[in-house]
Design a protein around this motif. Structure first.
Motif, mmCIF file in Angstrom:
data_model
loop_
_atom_site.group_PDB
_atom_site.id
_atom_site.type_symbol
_atom_site.label_atom_id
_atom_site.label_comp_id
_atom_site.label_asym_id
_atom_site.label_seq_id
_atom_site.Cartn_x
_atom_site.Cartn_y
_atom_site.Cartn_z
ATOM 1 N N LEU A 131 0.827 -1.204 0.000
ATOM 2 C CA LEU A 131 0.000 0.000 0.000
ATOM 3 C C LEU A 131 0.865 1.260 0.000
ATOM 4 O O LEU A 131 0.544 2.262 -0.660
ATOM 5 C CB LEU A 131 -0.911 0.009 1.239
ATOM 6 C CG LEU A 131 -2.056 -0.999 1.175
ATOM 7 C CD1 LEU A 131 -2.836 -1.022 2.473
ATOM 8 C CD2 LEU A 131 -2.987 -0.689 0.005
ATOM 9 N N LYS A 132 2.015 1.232 0.745
ATOM 10 C CA LYS A 132 2.931 2.360 0.748
ATOM 11 C C LYS A 132 3.426 2.664 -0.644
ATOM 12 O O LYS A 132 3.501 3.835 -1.058
ATOM 13 C CB LYS A 132 4.137 2.053 1.657
ATOM 14 C CG LYS A 132 4.002 2.688 3.035
ATOM 15 C CD LYS A 132 5.247 2.371 3.848
ATOM 16 C CE LYS A 132 4.945 2.593 5.320
ATOM 17 N NZ LYS A 132 5.989 2.000 6.150
ATOM 18 N N LEU A 133 3.760 1.561 -1.311
ATOM 19 C CA LEU A 133 4.251 1.709 -2.689
ATOM 20 C C LEU A 133 3.190 2.369 -3.549
ATOM 21 O O LEU A 133 3.468 3.300 -4.329
ATOM 22 C CB LEU A 133 4.598 0.322 -3.238
ATOM 23 C CG LEU A 133 5.359 0.301 -4.547
ATOM 24 C CD1 LEU A 133 6.788 0.829 -4.329
ATOM 25 C CD2 LEU A 133 5.415 -1.110 -5.103
ATOM 26 N N LEU A 134 1.981 1.928 -3.345
ATOM 27 C CA LEU A 134 0.859 2.451 -4.119
ATOM 28 C C LEU A 134 0.678 3.938 -3.809
ATOM 29 O O LEU A 134 0.554 4.773 -4.716
ATOM 30 C CB LEU A 134 -0.411 1.679 -3.751
ATOM 31 C CG LEU A 134 -1.663 2.054 -4.533
ATOM 32 C CD1 LEU A 134 -1.527 1.544 -5.962
ATOM 33 C CD2 LEU A 134 -2.907 1.510 -3.873
ATOM 34 N N ALA A 135 0.738 4.268 -2.470
ATOM 35 C CA ALA A 135 0.526 5.645 -2.041
ATOM 36 C C ALA A 135 1.604 6.548 -2.618
ATOM 37 O O ALA A 135 1.327 7.651 -3.101
ATOM 38 C CB ALA A 135 0.553 5.690 -0.511
ATOM 39 N N LYS A 136 2.862 6.044 -2.579
ATOM 40 C CA LYS A 136 3.972 6.828 -3.094
ATOM 41 C C LYS A 136 3.754 7.178 -4.570
ATOM 42 O O LYS A 136 3.897 8.337 -4.962
ATOM 43 C CB LYS A 136 5.258 6.012 -2.949
ATOM 44 C CG LYS A 136 6.523 6.846 -2.880
ATOM 45 C CD LYS A 136 7.694 5.960 -2.502
ATOM 46 C CE LYS A 136 8.822 6.109 -3.497
ATOM 47 N NZ LYS A 136 9.809 5.045 -3.287
ATOM 48 N N GLY A 141 1.540 11.198 -8.724
ATOM 49 C CA GLY A 141 0.478 11.578 -9.660
ATOM 50 C C GLY A 141 -0.212 12.851 -9.183
ATOM 51 O O GLY A 141 -0.391 13.819 -9.943
ATOM 52 N N THR A 142 -0.561 12.904 -7.876
ATOM 53 C CA THR A 142 -1.297 14.081 -7.378
ATOM 54 C C THR A 142 -0.441 15.343 -7.440
ATOM 55 O O THR A 142 -0.963 16.437 -7.687
ATOM 56 C CB THR A 142 -1.781 13.856 -5.942
ATOM 57 O OG1 THR A 142 -0.733 13.254 -5.199
ATOM 58 C CG2 THR A 142 -3.018 12.976 -5.887
#
Lengths: 162, 171
Positions: A131-136, A141-142
């Motif tokens: 999930l961290k990887l995903l958030a990073k 992107g944001t």
């Protein structure tokens, strides 16, 4: 004299009263040629000659003549084809070795990974990591999106001024 | 019936069956086929063999029935004359005229016997060529012994008449 005996036998023959021996005598008599046969013997001569020839005729079953000699049995030594056995052994060892190693590799790789996930703590860690990887990546992107929104605000301000 | 029994009782008769079939069919190949079929049939009916008194007669009867079936089934045509037309019997007699005359007479007798009704012909051949007793012929043909005698008598009489014609008129 002999003709008389034969003549009587012949008469019996036509009546169907002769024995097998008497018939054999008749056949035997007619198988050789005789001079001055009386007419009643002469008429029967071809029949008995024919019967004689037919009974002497050899009709043999063809296969008995052309029977192949029995094949000779050759005893083979078990070590005569040692190369064959060596090749089979070599292949067996090779295949066995391959399978064994493939099994080992799978056991060390897949099985270890599997055991990590079986433990709930480890599973949580793994999920967090993921999930961290995903958030990073999502934050990357944001950040870009933020830049676009600044640009949008800027264009709006200019439009508003106009 | 064991294989042993088949080998000891049936196989030795094969030659006889073949001759018999050959006389009925007049053709070597068909006679071989029929003999083979007869042996197969005997093998299939082996359990019946224990009750039989005369195996040979039984085998011959089977052969005869098969041969007659074959004769009936395809409007069988005897082609022995054509098949053997080219064959000239080797002979060491000096006078060819006598030889050919002799062959001519023999073929006439052959034709005379072959022209007889099947039953007469078979009985005559079994008796006068193969030398079977009346009892054996009766068993082979499944007839009464008296019938065999009567038929043999008639067959011989018919042949005799033909031979007399042959003798007197040459036909």
């Amino acid at each position: 004299m002999e003709y008389k005996v034969i003549s009587e036998l012949l008469e019996k023959y036509w009546e169907g009263e002769t024995s097998l021996e008497e018939e054999a005598t008749l056949r035997e008599f007619f198988s050789s040629s005789h001079a001055n046969l009386p007419p009643e013997l002469l008429e029967a001569a071809p029949l008995f000659q024919y019967l004689h020839i037919e009974s002497e005729k050899q009709l043999s079953w063809p296969e008995e003549e052309t029977k192949a000699p029995a094949a000779k049995v050759v005893k083979l030594s078990p070590f005569r084809h040692w190369m064959k056995y060596a090749a089979i052994l070599l292949m067996a060892v090779g295949i066995g070795y391959t399978f064994q190693h493939r099994g080992e590799r799978q056991a060390t790789g897949d099985f270890a990974y599997q055991s990590d996930l079986d433990n709930p703590k480890n599973a949580l860690e793994e999920t967090k990591k993921a999930l961290k990887l995903l958030a990073k990546n999502l934050n990357k992107g944001t950040n870009q999106m933020q830049k676009i929104s600044y640009f949008n605000e800027a264009t709006e301000m200019i439009e508003g001024k106009n | 019936m064991s294989l042993e029994r088949f080998l000891s009782q049936v196989v030795p008769v094969r030659q006889k069956l073949y001759r018999f079939a050959y006389r009925l069919l007049g053709n070597e190949e068909d006679a071989q086929d029929i003999t083979q079929d007869a042996l197969m049939k005997v093998w299939d009916m082996q359990e019946k063999m224990a009750e039989l008194q005369n195996t040979e007669a039984w085998c011959m009867r089977i052969t005869r029935n098969l041969a007659l079936d074959k004769l009936k089934s395809r409007k069988y045509r005897r082609h022995d004359d054509l098949d053997h037309a080219g064959e000239v019997a080797a002979s060491h007699q000096s006078n060819p005229y006598t030889v050919s005359e002799q062959n001519d007479v023999m073929s006439k007798v052959h034709a005379t016997i072959n022209a007889l009704p099947e039953k007469y012909k078979t009985i005559l051949q079994l008796r006068d060529i193969d030398g079977h007793s009346y009892q054996e012929i009766a068993e082979i043909l499944d007839l009464e012994m008296n019938d065999v005698k009567v038929n043999l008598h008639r067959a011989r009489k018919a042949v005799r008449e033909k031979l007399q014609n042959l003798q007197v008129y040459g036909i």
